[in-house]
Scaffold this active site. Sequence first.
Site, PDB file in Angstrom:
ATOM      1  N   TYR A  53       1.034   5.206   1.104  1.00 42.23           N
ATOM      2  CA  TYR A  53       1.805   4.006   1.430  1.00 42.23           C
ATOM      3  C   TYR A  53       3.271   4.239   1.118  1.00 42.23           C
ATOM      4  CZ  TYR A  53      -2.659   1.487   1.602  1.00 42.23           C
ATOM      5  OH  TYR A  53      -3.935   1.067   1.914  1.00 42.23           O
ATOM      6  N   LEU A 234      -7.119 -10.663   7.398  1.00 42.52           N
ATOM      7  CA  LEU A 234      -6.553 -11.521   8.453  1.00 42.52           C
ATOM      8  C   LEU A 234      -6.406 -10.759   9.765  1.00 42.52           C
ATOM      9  CD1 LEU A 234      -3.840 -13.467   6.399  1.00 42.52           C
ATOM     10  CD2 LEU A 234      -6.104 -14.251   7.113  1.00 42.52           C
ATOM     11  N   GLY A 237      -3.034 -10.149  10.767  1.00 40.35           N
ATOM     12  CA  GLY A 237      -2.231 -11.357  11.034  1.00 40.35           C
ATOM     13  C   GLY A 237      -2.771 -12.174  12.196  1.00 40.35           C
TER      14      GLY A 237
END
Length: 345
Positions: A53, A234, A237
């Site tokens: 990351y 999610l 998104g």
Amino acid sequence: MNYKKLGNTDLKVSTICLGSMTWGEQNSENEGFEQMDYALEQGVNFWDTAEIYSIPPKEETFGDTEVIIGNWFSKRKKRKDVILASKVCGPMRSYVRGGGNQYGKKNLSEALEGSLKRLQTDYIDLYQLHWPERNTNMFGKLGYEHSDNESWTEFEDILENLGRFIDSGKIRYIGLSNETPWGAKRFLELSKEKKLPRMMSIQNPYNLLNRSYEVGLAEISIRDKIGLLAYSPLAIGHLTGKYRNNEKPKNSRLDHDRDFWTRYNKPNREHAVEEYYKIAKEHNLDMAQMSLKFCEIQPFVTSVIIGATTMQQLKTNIESVNVNLTEEIIKKINEVQKIYPNPCP
Ligand SMILES: NC(=O)c1ccc[n+]([C@@H]2O[C@H](COP(=O)([O-])OP(=O)(O)OC[C@H]3O[C@@H](n4cnc5c(N)ncnc54)[C@H](OP(=O)(O)O)[C@@H]3O)[C@@H](O)[C@H]2O)c1
């Protein structure tokens, strides 16, 4: 906040885990600090990161998120308050230790030392294999193409090497990510047969647009006490409703890195999102909170790894633990899943 045991360890982790992969790319170090301060205050004691990351992965940002977390530990002196998960990456491009397999003794050791240094800590609580070295179904790949000519590090060797890190106190527990039922079961069997450390968690995608974990892996999670750490809850998104009607809000993930997130460009995604949006509206729920809570209440889920790029999103997402999903709502959600099963696997 709610808490659950991680695998068969004594660690009690919050059922909301703080994801970090936007820090160093979409979010600055200061924004990352603000998220960590707030999350910890709210009882979110479980944080997830990885050596590759920030995301999307690039040579020049490799390790940047761990650096941000390490700087936070150094400034706040709160290392002991956090159960920290990180990951060694699987086969990668040449900028990661020359590319190729990464779970052999030398690469694993280099990876761990690099993470500890960037994180400014002596130990990682949960050290995960980011994705399998073998060619299998992950990151949305459908269909299994077998090859007899593949090479990957023997699982037994991986467990032995990870065991040495546990013995030396550099890691406490180990976990899998992007793993299949075959891989998870094989690791667990070997740990038992050879008295080697056992995997305590599986970090895989799980959300209303991808419930494929329920087939195969969910049973293993419960019966073998190796719970799911649900990532992309999610669906990057989509399950907030903000991309409905082909909207692409400025500074959103799809606006920022559209070409990287093609995994979610699937037929039926829009139809399914529309149905879940309607359920949230009918019951006066925030769609993101409804979607997160659905993940959190699954018995095979240990923790839901949230991601946020603003403080408002973070607050909304953490607050999802207090939402109540009635039987009627769950029934309606399950009806949509029957009509549009896993549109974004
Ligand atoms: N093991 C793996 O291979 C793997 C893979 C992916 C993720 N992960 C882990 O899981 C964590 C979470 O994954 P994810 O970021 O993909 O989760 P996600 O919940 O599916 O998506 C999070 C993104 O959605 C948007 N968002 C979040 N809450 C919102 C809200 N309330 N309203 C509107 N928009 C909202 C934000 O993006 P924008 O604001 O930019 O739109 C945010 O960055 C990562 O940080 C990482 O730690 C692991």
